[in-house]
Design an enzyme around this catalytic site. Structure first.
Site, mmCIF file in Angstrom:
data_model
loop_
_atom_site.group_PDB
_atom_site.id
_atom_site.type_symbol
_atom_site.label_atom_id
_atom_site.label_comp_id
_atom_site.label_asym_id
_atom_site.label_seq_id
_atom_site.Cartn_x
_atom_site.Cartn_y
_atom_site.Cartn_z
ATOM 1 C CG ASP A 95 -3.731 -3.708 -12.078
ATOM 2 O OD1 ASP A 95 -4.200 -2.650 -12.525
ATOM 3 O OD2 ASP A 95 -4.266 -4.806 -12.261
ATOM 4 C CE LYS A 104 -7.661 -2.985 -9.764
ATOM 5 N NZ LYS A 104 -6.877 -3.701 -10.799
ATOM 6 C CG ASP A 154 1.718 5.157 0.877
ATOM 7 O OD1 ASP A 154 2.938 5.428 0.898
ATOM 8 O OD2 ASP A 154 1.109 4.742 1.879
ATOM 9 C CE1 TYR A 201 -1.559 8.203 4.394
ATOM 10 C CE2 TYR A 201 -1.112 10.551 4.398
ATOM 11 C CZ TYR A 201 -0.660 9.262 4.431
ATOM 12 O OH TYR A 201 0.677 9.014 4.511
#
Length: 382
Positions: free
Chosen positions: A246, A203, A270, A136
């Site tokens: 994931d 991640k 998101d 962002y």
């Protein structure tokens, strides 16, 4: 004497007018019902988006920004960012200018909603998404531009990273101060709302210093809440753990009941918030809020869907449930509960708009305006 509660609103672009027209009466009736007529809403319209551009020549007039600063709590519909309007996104601009660093996206199944899961009743998660950093920040350069070539040259000469000139470049900044304040907000939210667990979604196995930093800094903050937080599942405390992003997607589908509050950097939040909304019927039922230290803006999570504008078919539940969140934030908890109950009762009786009805068998969809009237009718009957 009746207390008048002034609430600024932005109807929104595209289908925003349809949704606003369907939602106005249920919101007013919820407050009247909750407080026996001793409190009533007075709406203050603000302009933003296409309507504002047409009337004032600006996407976000200064008067709108001043009104938000003055009242601090706002409900808004979806906005479209016109091409050439000067902002990458009006919604992002509002979040940045008012430093709305927390995006709150509750994902909760209630009876009557369509779902691809066999046991959707286990879904009751709140996705908290950091709102000002990560992607962002919007720092990127198009491939083959002079700016991209300068960055590539710097990376090669100063940092030992070899890239050819046909790369587009984006920067993903995540700071410790930004992560710390976001994590504090999330833990305080979990404590206040008596949530069971907090899971950091990252991640960090690949992006060790950005998302890995997010994870590590979040754990540091959690360590300051030993009276409330446990890292081992101690009874009576909030479990604090983490999952690789994931893997979290798979967990949300296979074992949603194991997860409660998800603490996410921007991009992960998101993705997850939209994916999880699909487990409870779609974006049409998923509410949202963007909250900072001084201002809170409540809004549906879907876009303006201009091709459906004026057709009276779009689902108003996301807007209505965002308003229920706003009522709770304002201390109008009884009105929030009444509104939520009426929405659930309406859906449970098989009354729903086309986006939900098409996922069900034997359901004839109602119009957006009809759904709003049905919710208002049930509020009056409570």
């Amino acid at each position: 004497m009746t207390e008048i509660i002034e609430i600024p609103y932005i109807a929104g672009d595209g289908t925003g007018e349809d949704i606003w027209n369907a939602s106005k009466e249920p919101l007013e009736e919820a407050v009247i019902k909750a407080y026996g007529g001793d409190k009533r809403i007075s709406w203050i319209e603000m302009l933003a988006g296409e309507k504002a551009l047409e009337k004032t020549g600006k996407l976000i007039p200064e008067e709108t920004l001043d009104t938000i600063r003055r009242y601090k709590t706002v409900i808004k519909g979806p906005l479209t960012t016109p091409v050439g309007g000067g902002y990458r996104s009006i919604n992002v601009y509002l979040r940045q200018i008012f430093d709305l660093y927390v995006c709150v996206r509750p994902i909760r199944y209630f009876k009557g909603l369509p779902s691809p899961l066999k046991r959707p009743e286990k879904i009751d998660m709140v996705i908290l998404r950091e709102n000002t950093e990560d992607l962002y920040k919007g720092i990127e350069w198009k491939a083959w531009t002079d700016e991209a070539k300068k960055v590539i040259k710097f990376l090669g000469e100063e940092m030992g990273v070899s890239l050819s000139e046909d790369y587009a470049i984006g920067v993903k900044p995540i700071s410790k101060p930004g992560t710390v304040r976001f994590t504090r907000w999330g833990i305080d939210y979990a404590i206040k709302n008596k949530r069971r667990s907090i899971t950091v979604v990252h991640k960090g196995n690949i992006m060790k210093y950005t998302e890995g930093g997010f994870r590590d800094w979040a754990y540091e903050v959690a360590g300051e809440y030993r009276d409330y937080i446990s890292f081992s599942g101690e009874e009576g405390k909030i479990l604090f753990n983490d999952r690789i992003a994931d893997n979290m997607f798979m967990q949300a589908i296979l074992r949603p009941g194991d997860y409660d509050v998800l603490l996410c950097p921007n991009l992960n939040g998101d993705y997850l918030s939209d994916a999880c909304a699909g487990l409870i019927g779609g974006l049409g039922v998923a509410p949202g809020a963007n909250i900072g230290d001084n201002v809170a803006i409540f809004e549906p999570t879907h876009g303006s869907a201009p091709k459906y504008a004026g057709k009276d078919v779009i689902n108003p539940i996301s807007f209505l449930q965002s308003a229920a969140m706003m009522f709770s934030y304002m201390g109008l908890d009884r009105a929030s509960t009444i509104l939520t109950t009426a929405i659930e009762d309406t859906v449970n009786e098989g009354i729903m708009t086309y986006d939900l009805a098409r996922q069900m068998e034997g359901i004839v969809p109602v119009r957006c305006s009809e759904f709003g009237m049905e919710v208002a009718k049930r509020i009056k009957g409570l």
